[in-house]
Write an enzyme that holds these catalytic residues in place. Structure first.
Site, short mmCIF file in Angstrom:
data_model
loop_
_atom_site.label_atom_id
_atom_site.label_comp_id
_atom_site.label_asym_id
_atom_site.label_seq_id
_atom_site.Cartn_x
_atom_site.Cartn_y
_atom_site.Cartn_z
N ALA A 1 0.80 -1.23 0.00
CA ALA A 1 0.00 0.00 0.00
C ALA A 1 0.83 1.28 0.00
O ALA A 1 0.29 2.36 0.21
CB ALA A 1 -0.94 0.00 1.20
N VAL B 1 5.01 -10.30 2.33
CA VAL B 1 3.83 -11.18 2.29
C VAL B 1 4.19 -12.62 1.98
O VAL B 1 3.41 -13.54 2.27
CB VAL B 1 2.78 -10.67 1.29
CG1 VAL B 1 2.22 -9.33 1.73
CG2 VAL B 1 3.35 -10.59 -0.12
N ASN C 1 -2.99 -6.75 -2.44
CA ASN C 1 -2.57 -5.95 -3.58
C ASN C 1 -1.08 -6.09 -3.90
O ASN C 1 -0.67 -5.85 -5.04
CB ASN C 1 -2.88 -4.47 -3.30
CG ASN C 1 -2.24 -3.54 -4.28
OD1 ASN C 1 -2.64 -3.44 -5.43
ND2 ASN C 1 -1.21 -2.82 -3.83
N TYR D 1 4.10 -14.46 -14.50
CA TYR D 1 3.18 -13.47 -13.94
C TYR D 1 1.74 -13.87 -14.24
O TYR D 1 0.87 -13.84 -13.35
CB TYR D 1 3.48 -12.10 -14.53
CG TYR D 1 2.59 -10.99 -14.01
CD1 TYR D 1 2.86 -10.37 -12.79
CD2 TYR D 1 1.50 -10.54 -14.75
CE1 TYR D 1 2.05 -9.34 -12.31
CE2 TYR D 1 0.68 -9.52 -14.28
CZ TYR D 1 0.96 -8.93 -13.06
OH TYR D 1 0.15 -7.92 -12.60
N ALA E 1 0.61 -16.84 -14.87
CA ALA E 1 0.29 -18.05 -14.12
C ALA E 1 -0.03 -17.72 -12.66
O ALA E 1 -0.98 -18.27 -12.08
CB ALA E 1 1.46 -19.03 -14.18
N LYS F 1 -1.15 -14.85 -11.45
CA LYS F 1 -2.41 -14.13 -11.36
C LYS F 1 -3.60 -15.04 -11.66
O LYS F 1 -4.70 -14.83 -11.12
CB LYS F 1 -2.38 -12.92 -12.29
CG LYS F 1 -1.41 -11.82 -11.84
CD LYS F 1 -1.75 -11.30 -10.45
CE LYS F 1 -0.93 -10.08 -10.07
NZ LYS F 1 -1.30 -9.53 -8.75
N ILE G 1 -3.13 -0.12 -16.09
CA ILE G 1 -3.35 0.94 -15.10
C ILE G 1 -2.11 1.82 -15.04
O ILE G 1 -0.98 1.34 -15.08
CB ILE G 1 -3.65 0.34 -13.71
CG1 ILE G 1 -4.81 -0.66 -13.79
CG2 ILE G 1 -3.97 1.46 -12.72
CD1 ILE G 1 -6.11 -0.09 -14.30
#
Length: 244
Positions: free
Chosen positions: A10, A61, A87, A152, A154, A156, A185
């Site tokens: 974040a 994470v 995220n 990437y 795979a 997601k 984005i």
């Protein structure tokens, strides 16, 4: 009593936009970061100086122990975890023949294992509350795949599978689990793409533009709201019509 949201990754981009939105809506916001201390700290100070409730927590994470500690500290400070937004992510572009094991492990560890770790850590809290919402940030490439982004894509795609399975598992406890699959984005993650390639990509988007981090944040807030109480196991595509 204020609701509490944990947002991983974040310190900038989509995660920062979500942190600002949730804080302005009156939530307690836990700003997770791993390496970007300065950005996370600046964001938290900015929110706090405006009277909003925010704290930062460093956690990789991909490391279960660090994630568990983050959740415990959140519950200790705020009393609950009402929403988790997974995220945090890393990108990689390159031919499969140029992708080594180190690259593979990093992408899977952060983008997929990280989601698993965070979901697992908050599940006991939410089950005990008999409520909660988990929102996983996937990607349109997790839906259709991208050339030169095999690992990437795979990872997601794995996030989408995890979302659907966990939604079924947690529904009896009153917990919803959904995913957002952003398109192109305008964030730092795309800073390595040339202007020519970006312009070419934008021309292939039906709405004719890149999306903004704020638009993904708004989608996440909707899924976190009471208006989305009957939505679970879904993938919300926010991609300008690129994937239909």
């Amino acid at each position: 009593m204020k609701k509490t949201v944990i947002i991983t990754g974040a310190s900038k981009g989509i995660g920062a936009a979500a942190a600002i939105l949730f804080a302005r809506k009156g939530w307690n916001v836990v700003i997770n970061y791993n390496e970007s201390y300065e950005s996370a700290s600046l964001l938290a100070r900015s929110l706090s100086s405006n009277g909003f409730s925010a704290m930062i927590h460093k956690a990789n994470v991909a490391n279960k122990l660090e994630v568990d500690l983050m959740v415990k500290e959140t519950v200790y400070k705020f009393g609950s975890v009402d929403v988790l937004i997974n995220n945090a992510g890393v990108s990689y572009q390159g031919l499969i023949t140029d992708t080594d094991e180190i690259d593979y492990d990093k992408i899977i560890d952060v983008n997929l294992k990280g989601v698993f770790n965070c979901c697992k850590a908050v599940t006991p809290v939410m089950v005990n509350q008999k409520s909660g919402k988990i929102i996983n940030i996937s990607s349109m490439w997790g839906q259709v795949g991208a050339s030169c982004e095999v690992v990437y894509s795979a990872a997601k795609a794995g996030v989408i599978g995890l979302t659907k399975a966990l939604a079924k598992e947690l529904a009896p406890s009153g917990i919803t689990v959904n995913a957002i699959a952003p398109g192109l984005i305008e964030t730092n993650m795309n800073s390595n793409i040339s202007v020519e390639d970006l312009n070419s990509f934008v021309e292939s988007i039906p709405l004719g533009r890149m999306g903004s981090a704020d638009e993904i944040a708004e989608a996440a807030f909707f899924l976190s709201s009471e208006n989305a109480d009957y939505i679970t196991g879904q993938v919300l595509g926010v991609n300008g019509g690129f994937v239909m």
